[in-house]
Design a protein around this motif. Structure first.
Motif, PDB file in Angstrom:
ATOM      1  N   ARG A 107      69.717  42.269  23.330  1.00 20.01           N
ATOM      2  CA  ARG A 107      69.300  41.820  24.666  1.00 20.01           C
ATOM      3  C   ARG A 107      67.943  42.410  25.054  1.00 20.01           C
ATOM      4  O   ARG A 107      67.142  41.759  25.720  1.00 20.01           O
ATOM      5  N   ARG A 108      67.683  43.633  24.632  1.00 16.16           N
ATOM      6  CA  ARG A 108      66.433  44.310  25.012  1.00 16.16           C
ATOM      7  C   ARG A 108      65.489  44.460  23.818  1.00 16.16           C
ATOM      8  O   ARG A 108      64.685  45.386  23.747  1.00 16.16           O
ATOM      9  N   SER A 109      65.580  43.530  22.897  1.00 15.40           N
ATOM     10  CA  SER A 109      64.849  43.655  21.627  1.00 15.40           C
ATOM     11  C   SER A 109      63.335  43.754  21.805  1.00 15.40           C
ATOM     12  O   SER A 109      62.658  44.441  21.035  1.00 15.40           O
ATOM     13  N   CYS A 110      62.794  43.081  22.824  1.00 12.91           N
ATOM     14  CA  CYS A 110      61.334  43.111  23.027  1.00 12.91           C
ATOM     15  C   CYS A 110      60.824  44.529  23.259  1.00 12.91           C
ATOM     16  O   CYS A 110      59.683  44.850  22.918  1.00 12.91           O
ATOM     17  N   GLU A 111      61.668  45.372  23.829  1.00 12.73           N
ATOM     18  CA  GLU A 111      61.253  46.745  24.119  1.00 12.73           C
ATOM     19  C   GLU A 111      61.160  47.602  22.859  1.00 12.73           C
ATOM     20  O   GLU A 111      60.621  48.709  22.898  1.00 12.73           O
ATOM     21  N   LEU A 112      61.690  47.089  21.758  1.00 14.80           N
ATOM     22  CA  LEU A 112      61.640  47.839  20.500  1.00 14.80           C
ATOM     23  C   LEU A 112      60.450  47.438  19.632  1.00 14.80           C
ATOM     24  O   LEU A 112      60.212  48.056  18.592  1.00 14.80           O
ATOM     25  N   LEU A 137      72.804  49.329  11.272  1.00 16.22           N
ATOM     26  CA  LEU A 137      72.185  49.559  12.576  1.00 16.22           C
ATOM     27  C   LEU A 137      70.686  49.831  12.441  1.00 16.22           C
ATOM     28  O   LEU A 137      69.885  49.344  13.241  1.00 16.22           O
ATOM     29  N   TRP A 138      70.312  50.619  11.454  1.00 11.98           N
ATOM     30  CA  TRP A 138      68.882  50.865  11.228  1.00 11.98           C
ATOM     31  C   TRP A 138      68.179  49.561  10.848  1.00 11.98           C
ATOM     32  O   TRP A 138      67.071  49.282  11.315  1.00 11.98           O
ATOM     33  N   GLU A 139      68.824  48.785  10.003  1.00 11.69           N
ATOM     34  CA  GLU A 139      68.232  47.513   9.580  1.00 11.69           C
ATOM     35  C   GLU A 139      68.020  46.593  10.784  1.00 11.69           C
ATOM     36  O   GLU A 139      66.989  45.928  10.908  1.00 11.69           O
ATOM     37  N   LYS A 140      68.991  46.589  11.686  1.00  9.83           N
ATOM     38  CA  LYS A 140      68.888  45.783  12.907  1.00  9.83           C
ATOM     39  C   LYS A 140      67.719  46.267  13.772  1.00  9.83           C
ATOM     40  O   LYS A 140      66.929  45.467  14.285  1.00  9.83           O
ATOM     41  N   ALA A 141      67.601  47.580  13.920  1.00 11.87           N
ATOM     42  CA  ALA A 141      66.512  48.141  14.731  1.00 11.87           C
ATOM     43  C   ALA A 141      65.153  47.809  14.125  1.00 11.87           C
ATOM     44  O   ALA A 141      64.223  47.393  14.832  1.00 11.87           O
ATOM     45  N   PHE A 142      65.036  47.969  12.806  1.00 13.48           N
ATOM     46  CA  PHE A 142      63.764  47.679  12.138  1.00 13.48           C
ATOM     47  C   PHE A 142      63.375  46.211  12.299  1.00 13.48           C
ATOM     48  O   PHE A 142      62.198  45.877  12.442  1.00 13.48           O
ATOM     49  N   ARG A 143      64.369  45.340  12.265  1.00 11.76           N
ATOM     50  CA  ARG A 143      64.083  43.914  12.405  1.00 11.76           C
ATOM     51  C   ARG A 143      63.485  43.613  13.778  1.00 11.76           C
ATOM     52  O   ARG A 143      62.569  42.805  13.917  1.00 11.76           O
TER      53      ARG A 143
END
Length: 370
Positions: A107-112, A137-143
Motif C-alpha cells: 500500500r505504501r510502496s512509493c515511499e520505499l 520479504l527482502w525480495e518484496k522490499a527490493f522490488r
C-alpha cells in the motif's frame, strides 16, 4: 449486575494496561526488540485472544500510520520501520505478521522507492549489513525500492525527447545522492546509470537542449560529486573515462554560460540601442530566446554565432554602459546623444550608432565627473 460491572471494570483496566505496555514497547528501537519478540511468540505473555488483538493493532498502527499522525515518540519514517523489521531475525520468523507486513508495504510502496527523501544513512547501512535478497520479504522490499530508470541511448533524430530523458536521469540520481555515498546492493547500478548517461551525452553534443544546459549549469558539480563518491568501486580506466566525460560536459556548460551571458547583456542593452544598430537575427534572438527550452543548444549557438561575435567586439563599451545604467546623469547624457545620432545617415553597420553615442557620452561623462 454488580459482578458484571466489576468484570467490565477489570477488562477496561486490562485493556488500558495492555495499551500502555505496548506503547512503551514501541517507544524506541531498544524496547521494540521485545515487542518484535511478542510478534513472533505472543504466548510469552498470554494466550488470551484479547491481547493478540491489541498486539495486532499495535503492529498495524505502528507500521501503517503516517509519520505526521504517529503517536509514538520514536517517530521513524516508513522506510526505516520496514528495514528495522527486516533486519530482525526474530521478525523474519514471525510468520503470522508477514501477510500484514506485505499488505502495508504494498500500500505504501512509493515511499520505499530509492529517490524518496525519507531514506537515511542508517537505513542504507542496515541494508548492506542484513539484506538477504533470497528471502521473500527482502525480495518484496527490493522490488518496491527499485525504481532505477533504464539507461538511455543517444538518438539525434529525437533530440528533444532524448535530452528530456537525460535530464530526468540526472534529476533522479541527485535525489538518490544518499545511495551513491553508501555502499549497498543498489549503488553499483546507480553508478553505472549515471556514468553511462554522462559518457553517452559527452559523445553527442547535439543532444544538449537549452533546458539541459540550464540544468547542468546549476547541477554539474553535484553530479561530479556523486561520481566521485562512488568511484572507489570502479576501475581506474572507467574512472578516467568518467573524468573525461564530465570535463566534456563542463566544456559545453561553459559555452552555454557564455552564450547565455551574451543574451542577457544584449537584453539589458536594448534601451541603449537604436533600431538600426541591431541585426534582424539579434532582434529575433532577444525576442525568442525564452522559448528555446527544447531546441538544440549547438544549433542555436551556431545560428547566432556570427552576429553575437560582432556584439562581443563591443564588450568593453557594453560593460561600461551597464555599470553606469543606474546613473540618471549618464542616462540623460546618453539620451541626448542618441537623439542626435539616430537621425544621421550613418553606414548601415551593426552597432555603428551605438559606438558613436558611446564615444560622445563617455567623453561628456568624464568631463561631468571632473
Amino acid at each position: 449486575k454488580k459482578k458484571e460491572k466489576e468484570v467490565n471494570i477489570d477488562q477496561n483496566k486490562i485493556k488500558t494496561l495492555t495499551t500502555l505496555i505496548l506503547k512503551a514497547l514501541l517507544k524506541n528501537r531498544v524496547n521494540r526488540v521485545h515487542w518484535i519478540e511478542l510478534l513472533e511468540k505472543p504466548s510469552k505473555i498470554t494466550s488470551d485472544s484479547t491481547f493478540n488483538k491489541f498486539l495486532e493493532k499495535s503492529f498495524k498502527d505502528w507500521l501503517g500510520s503516517e509519520e505526521k499522525n504517529s503517536p509514538y515518540e520514536d517517530n521513524n519514517t516508513f522506510p526505516s520501520k520496514v528495514i528495522e523489521l527486516l533486519c530482525s531475525s526474530v521478525f523474519l520468523e514471525a510468520k503470522l505478521y508477514h501477510a500484514q507486513w506485505i499488505e502495508i508495504v504494498d500500500r505504501r510502496s512509493c515511499e520505499l522507492q530509492l529517490d524518496n527523501s525519507k531514506w537515511t544513512s542508517d537505513d542504507i547501512d542496515n541494508i548492506r549489513k542484513y539484506a538477504k535478497a533470497d528471502l521473500q520479504l527482502w525480495e518484496k522490499a527490493f522490488r518496491h525500492m527499485d525504481n532505477i530508470p533504464s539507461e538511455v541511448e543517444s538518438d539525434a533524430k529525437k533530440m528533444e525527447t532524448t535530452s528530456d530523458e537525460f535530464s530526468r536521469i540526472f534529476e533522479y540520481c541527485l535525489r538518490c545522492s544518499l545511495w551513491f555515498r553508501h555502499e549497498s546492493p543498489m549503488q553499483p547500478r546507480l553508478f553505472s546509470l549515471l556514468g553511462h548517461t554522462c559518457t553517452t551525452l559527452s559523445k553527442h553534443k547535439q543532444l544538449f537542449s537549452i533546458m539541459l544546459c540550464k540544468f547542468l549549469s546549476n547541477n554539474l558539480q553535484r553530479i561530479h560529486d556523486l561520481l566521485v563518491s562512488s568511484s572507489s568501486s570502479s576501475s581506474s580506466s572507467s574512472s578516467t573515462e568518467l573524468k573525461q566525460s564530465v570535463a566534456s560536459l563542463d566544456n559545453v556548460v561553459q559555452e552555454y554560460k557564455q552564450f547565455s551571458e551574451s543574451i542577457n547583456r544584449l537584453r539589458q542593452m536594448q534601451r541603449y540601442l537604436v533600431d538600426q544598430d541591431l541585426p534582424a537575427t539579434l532582434k529575433v534572438l532577444v525576442e525568442e530566446s525564452s522559448k528555446w527550452e527544447h531546441q538544440s543548444f549547438v544549433q542555436v549557438e551556431k545560428h547566432y554565432e556570427k552576429d553575437l561575435g560582432i556584439f562581443a567586439k563591443h564588450k568593453s563599451s557594453v560593460e561600461l554602459v551597464l555599470r553606469l545604467q543606474q546613473s540618471v546623469a549618464f542616462n540623460d547624457i546618453w539620451g541626448n546623444f542618441t537623439d542626435k545620432y539616430k537621425t544621421f545617415h550613418l553606414p548601415e553597420a551593426p552597432f555603428s550608432i551605438f559606438e558613436r553615442v558611446f564615444e560622445e557620452s563617455k567623453r561628456e561623462w568624464d568631463h561631468y565627473r571632473e
